[in-house]
Design an enzyme around this catalytic site. Structure first.
Site, PDB file in Angstrom:
ATOM      1  N   GLU A 433       0.881  -1.063  -0.103  1.00 45.34           N
ATOM      2  CA  GLU A 433       0.266  -0.023   0.036  1.00 45.34           C
ATOM      3  C   GLU A 433       0.697   1.150   0.118  1.00 45.34           C
ATOM      4  OE1 GLU A 433      -2.392   2.385   3.132  1.00 45.34           O
ATOM      5  OE2 GLU A 433      -2.369  -0.231   3.927  1.00 45.34           O
ATOM      6  N   ASP A 511      -1.151  -1.243   5.850  1.00 44.10           N
ATOM      7  CA  ASP A 511      -0.856  -0.785   6.967  1.00 44.10           C
ATOM      8  C   ASP A 511      -2.265  -1.605   8.184  1.00 44.10           C
ATOM      9  OD1 ASP A 511       0.860   0.632   5.649  1.00 44.10           O
ATOM     10  OD2 ASP A 511      -0.577   2.492   6.160  1.00 44.10           O
ATOM     11  N   ASP A 513      -4.141  -0.696  10.203  1.00 46.95           N
ATOM     12  CA  ASP A 513      -5.045  -0.140  10.397  1.00 46.95           C
ATOM     13  C   ASP A 513      -6.315   0.198   9.764  1.00 46.95           C
ATOM     14  OD1 ASP A 513      -4.478   1.495   8.134  1.00 46.95           O
ATOM     15  OD2 ASP A 513      -3.655   3.416   9.013  1.00 46.95           O
ATOM     16  N   ASP A 515      -7.344   2.186   6.898  1.00 49.48           N
ATOM     17  CA  ASP A 515      -7.823   2.059   6.002  1.00 49.48           C
ATOM     18  C   ASP A 515      -6.114   1.184   5.035  1.00 49.48           C
ATOM     19  OD1 ASP A 515      -8.852   4.716   5.251  1.00 49.48           O
ATOM     20  OD2 ASP A 515      -7.088   5.683   5.014  1.00 49.48           O
TER      21      ASP A 515
END
Length: 645
Positions: A433, A511, A513, A515
């Protein structure tokens, strides 16, 4: 002394393993693997016995319990396994069924017309792979029982009391020496299969209880699965997050050429084709003759209706079989007395006589529906015409992908940092990403066998996109080109060709998280809809970067969850400091290699599909247009989520 004897290879070296010993030595031959999937397969084998009793008309209630110690209890109200003396073996028939591979009533056509189970190994295989198993039979006014350890009877079958019930109860504890990865059962995995069985065998009640957990009222968690309408209800369940374009589920149930056939289908406004096929309750992932029959019946009947309607008169090109299946969700279930399976995973039906039976059933069903519902018929044909137009646009976009893919190394995406190894079995590519994390990964990787492909932002949500839009998307084109795969043949415009696949590990690295999770889900949706074969062959993985770095002085240790963090902090004592990683870009190249990319220390989760129908339903719910089902899912599962502030 002979040469053979010198080398230690002689007649004495040949092992003639008895059935149960062979199961214990080669368990994967019988249940697929000794991981999570094989562990759950044990439950399915025992439940299949009860389902067979139901198919024979002798059982309508089955209960499955996950006990506190992770043992499993399966109970039914069938006839009960016979306990009388087996003349040939000289012991109780119950002991023969529980300890002899291939023993049972399924081979006697007078007892069972059709039986479930893919490998036919049955409960004796479960017994062989269990540390302990207890069978209790309620039959002929008495309660009978026998216990076993690793497949061997502890004592002869004995009567322990009287009863007015009939049925069989089996409790087993999986053998930890066989299932080394885990012996912990997943409730959702079992629930998905029990729900599926209830839909496929209407009228049966299946109860699943998890005695490891209680709700706020102190009651065990559990569900009751029961279907009165069978596949019609199954279709409505699968398509709950999609918008139907016709008023009713089209369905039929009957017998053609002595083969029981059940079909249900509906058209929705999506662009995906979702066909689920079953033989004797087994999900045939690779399709087979029953699916060929369905497609033939569907295409020929709709084509004939469309030609006669005059709606195709202005169309300048031919309608293809794929066009009739866009936006279609369908389930085909057949019961075959002696199924012949083929294909890579032995889940492709090969019985030729099934093709015409299903084709005939589908044709008759559709002809009746189209005649009785002219408005729906027109809607379906208009959907087919739109699909044909989109297919022509997609063909051009797909050819652009193909041209880039088949070019030399110079045709690879500019952002791809390739590896020097050329053997796909040794190579892995990380889909990372963002450019920042991609740059760190490029510095930290082992260039010999690790490639990096940075993805810019969030890729297209393919669940809501027409096919030509998917192939026009730059990030998706880069994935196709980097992997070296092509899509589409003359016979099947959606077939994936993996012959030139360049990596046998495709790793999604995002990541840790919200997102990052969303991006990973978008990529998985793309793989599920357009590269399902990659997942089925075990090539897709998700990297698991650590969430925390705990430091105290010169000491440092990574943690992948809150529990690990707390243990490390306790071990380090007062004064320890915590760094929370919210993104891959927060790590330097050395840290990323040490924690996430180094094969010796990293944690990666292989992506598998336990239930094709459940995966289809979840992807359409999470990534589709309908908000209420997604909200309900989030509310139900929010307790398990870690949401970052």
């Amino acid at each position: 002394m002979s040469e053979e004897a010198k080398k230690g290879y002689s007649a004495d070296s040949i092992q003639a393993l008895e059935g149960m010993e062979h199961v214990r030595m080669r368990p994967s031959m019988y249940i697929g693997d000794v991981g999570v999937r094989g562990l759950h397969h044990l439950v399915y084998e025992v439940v299949d016995n009860s389902i067979d009793e139901a198919l024979a008309g002798h059982c309508d209630t089955i209960s499955v319990s996950i006990n506190e110690d992770n043992s499993i209890t399966v109970k039914d109200n069938g006839r009960g396994i016979p306990v009388g003396l087996h003349k040939k073996e000289g012991v109780s028939a119950l002991e023969v069924v529980m300890t002899k591979i291939g023993a049972g009533g399924k081979f006697d056509k007078d007892s069972y017309k059709v039986s479930g189970g893919l490998h036919g190994v049955g409960v004796s295989c479960v017994n062989a792979l269990s540390d302990h198993l207890k069978a209790t039979v309620f039959r002929e006014g008495k309660v009978w029982e026998q216990e076993y350890e690793r497949g061997k009877a502890v004592y002869p079958v004995k009567s322990t009391g009287e009863t007015d019930k009939n049925g069989t109860e089996v409790t087993f504890v999986p053998d930890r020496s066989i299932f080394k990865q885990t012996t912990e059962y997943n409730y959702d995995t079992l629930a998905s299969r029990m729900r599926e069985l209830a839909y496929l065998n209407k009228g049966i009640t299946i109860t699943l209880t998890d005695k490891r957990h209680t709700d706020e009222k102190g009651e065990f968690l559990g569900e009751v699965f029961h279907s009165q309408e069978g596949l019609k209800e199954f279709i409505r369940f699968l398509d709950g997050a999609r918008t139907p374009i016709i008023g009713h589920v089209i369905s039929m149930e009957g017998e053609k050429n002595d083969i029981p056939v059940e079909v249900a289908m509906i058209y929705n406004d999506s662009y995906a084709e979702n066909l689920h096929s079953y033989v004797n309750n087994i999900n045939t992932h690779e399709g087979g003759t029953h699916l060929s029959g369905f497609r033939r019946g569907l295409t020929s009947t709709l084509k004939k209706y469309a030609d006669n309607s005059g709606l195709l008169d202005k169309l300048k090109f031919e309608i293809a079989g794929d066009d009739f299946r866009e936006g279609l969700t369908a389930i085909v279930s057949v019961k075959v007395a002696e199924p012949q399976f083929e294909g890579q995973t032995k889940t492709k039906l090969g019985n030729r006589e099934v093709t015409s039976a299903v084709s005939q059933a589908v044709s008759e069903m559709l002809e009746d529906y189209l005649e009785e519902n002219p408005s729906d018929a027109k809607t379906i044909i208009q959907k087919v015409i739109l699909a044909a137009q989109a297919r022509h646009a997609a063909k051009k976009a797909r050819e652009m992908v193909q041209r880039k893919t088949v070019m030399s190394i110079g045709g690879l995406p500019g952002k791809l940092s390739d590896c020097s190894e050329t053997d796909p079995a040794e190579c892995e590519v990380f889909l990372v990403e963002g450019d920042s994390a991609g740059g760190t990964a490029k510095q930290g990787r082992d260039r010999n066998f690790q490639a990096i492909l940075p993805l810019r932002g969030k890729i297209l949500n393919v669940e809501k996109a027409m096919q030509h839009k998917v192939f026009e998307n730059e990030e998706i084109r880069n994935i196709f080109t980097a992997l070296g795969v092509t899509i589409g043949t003359e016979e099947d415009s959606k077939a994936l060709n993996l012959t030139k696949l360049r990596y046998h590990k495709v790793v999604i690295m995002c990541d840790a998280d919200v997102d990052g999770s969303h991006i990973a889900t978008l990529i998985l949706t793309f793989f599920f809809r357009y590269m399902k074969e990659l997942i089925e062959q075990g090539y897709v993985y998700i990297a698991a970067p650590p969430l925390y770095l705990v430091k105290k002085g010169a000491k440092k240790q990574y943690a992948w969850n809150d529990d690990q963090r707390d243990v490390i902090m306790k071990e380090f004592g007062d004064g320890s400091k915590i760094q929370r990683y919210k993104g891959l870009g927060e790590m330097n190249a050395e840290q990323l290699w040490d924690t996430t990319m180094n094969p010796e220390y990293r944690t990666m989760r292989q992506v598998t599909i336990d239930s094709m129908s459940e995966a289809d339903r979840v992807f359409s719910m999470l990534m589709g247009d309908e908000v209420p089902p997604r909200r309900e899912f989030i509310e139900k599962n929010a307790v398990y989520a870690n949401i970052d502030a």
